[in-house]
Design a protein around this motif. Structure first.
Motif, PDB file in Angstrom:
ATOM      1  N   LEU A  28      -3.754   5.309  -5.607  1.00  0.00           N
ATOM      2  CA  LEU A  28      -4.634   4.311  -5.004  1.00  0.00           C
ATOM      3  C   LEU A  28      -3.825   3.115  -4.519  1.00  0.00           C
ATOM      4  O   LEU A  28      -3.991   2.663  -3.380  1.00  0.00           O
ATOM      5  N   LYS A  29      -2.924   2.625  -5.346  1.00  0.00           N
ATOM      6  CA  LYS A  29      -2.081   1.487  -4.957  1.00  0.00           C
ATOM      7  C   LYS A  29      -1.240   1.818  -3.726  1.00  0.00           C
ATOM      8  O   LYS A  29      -1.057   0.989  -2.840  1.00  0.00           O
ATOM      9  N   GLN A  30      -0.722   3.047  -3.663  1.00  0.00           N
ATOM     10  CA  GLN A  30       0.081   3.463  -2.507  1.00  0.00           C
ATOM     11  C   GLN A  30      -0.765   3.487  -1.237  1.00  0.00           C
ATOM     12  O   GLN A  30      -0.328   3.033  -0.176  1.00  0.00           O
ATOM     13  N   ARG A  31      -1.980   4.023  -1.325  1.00  0.00           N
ATOM     14  CA  ARG A  31      -2.864   4.078  -0.160  1.00  0.00           C
ATOM     15  C   ARG A  31      -3.234   2.673   0.307  1.00  0.00           C
ATOM     16  O   ARG A  31      -3.320   2.405   1.506  1.00  0.00           O
ATOM     17  N   ILE A  32      -3.489   1.790  -0.654  1.00  0.00           N
ATOM     18  CA  ILE A  32      -3.822   0.404  -0.317  1.00  0.00           C
ATOM     19  C   ILE A  32      -2.666  -0.243   0.441  1.00  0.00           C
ATOM     20  O   ILE A  32      -2.868  -0.896   1.459  1.00  0.00           O
ATOM     21  N   ALA A  36      -2.958  -1.709   4.202  1.00  0.00           N
ATOM     22  CA  ALA A  36      -2.860  -3.163   4.365  1.00  0.00           C
ATOM     23  C   ALA A  36      -1.932  -3.583   5.495  1.00  0.00           C
ATOM     24  O   ALA A  36      -2.044  -4.702   5.996  1.00  0.00           O
ATOM     25  N   VAL A  37      -1.031  -2.689   5.926  1.00  0.00           N
ATOM     26  CA  VAL A  37      -0.110  -3.058   7.011  1.00  0.00           C
ATOM     27  C   VAL A  37      -0.591  -2.556   8.375  1.00  0.00           C
ATOM     28  O   VAL A  37       0.093  -2.764   9.374  1.00  0.00           O
ATOM     29  N   VAL A  44     -12.957  -1.941   3.766  1.00  0.00           N
ATOM     30  CA  VAL A  44     -13.182  -0.993   2.687  1.00  0.00           C
ATOM     31  C   VAL A  44     -14.671  -0.998   2.379  1.00  0.00           C
ATOM     32  O   VAL A  44     -15.274  -2.061   2.219  1.00  0.00           O
ATOM     33  N   ARG A  45     -15.255   0.194   2.341  1.00  0.00           N
ATOM     34  CA  ARG A  45     -16.657   0.332   1.916  1.00  0.00           C
ATOM     35  C   ARG A  45     -16.613   0.892   0.513  1.00  0.00           C
ATOM     36  O   ARG A  45     -16.164   2.019   0.305  1.00  0.00           O
ATOM     37  N   ALA A  63      -7.118  -4.265  -7.330  1.00  0.00           N
ATOM     38  CA  ALA A  63      -6.024  -3.531  -6.686  1.00  0.00           C
ATOM     39  C   ALA A  63      -6.112  -3.664  -5.173  1.00  0.00           C
ATOM     40  O   ALA A  63      -5.106  -3.891  -4.494  1.00  0.00           O
ATOM     41  N   ALA A  64      -7.315  -3.539  -4.637  1.00  0.00           N
ATOM     42  CA  ALA A  64      -7.497  -3.643  -3.184  1.00  0.00           C
ATOM     43  C   ALA A  64      -7.145  -5.042  -2.687  1.00  0.00           C
ATOM     44  O   ALA A  64      -6.380  -5.199  -1.727  1.00  0.00           O
TER      45      ALA A  64
END
Length: 83
Positions: A28-32, A36-37, A44-45, A63-64
């Protein structure tokens, strides 16, 4: 250009789904970080099962936001009208 929205769901047992794909917290952190870039940054829904613990929702929100995704919409299901 309007960015595509990202659907993040949290199931009753706390599992996180990113556009219907199950992720662990590290994924999840990697996808965020990747989202973000993007230019423009996508919205985000957030969908959360009514049985999920609030702490889990707070963790995902943190996290988001900490990762740079600040446009977060909470999506709820409307209750059917009673006659």
């Amino acid at each position: 250009k309007q960015p595509d929205a990202i659907d993040v769901s949290i199931t009753a047992d706390g599992q996180v789904l990113w556009n219907k794909e199950a992720l662990d917290d590290e994924q999840l952190k990697q996808r965020i970080a990747v989202a973000a870039v993007q230019d423009p940054v996508p919205n985000v829904r957030l969908f959360a099962d009514k049985a999920v613990r609030y702490e889990r929702v707070a963790t995902v929100l943190s996290a988001a936001q900490g990762g740079g995704l600040s446009k977060i919409d909470f999506v709820t299901e409307a209750k059917p009208a009673t006659p």
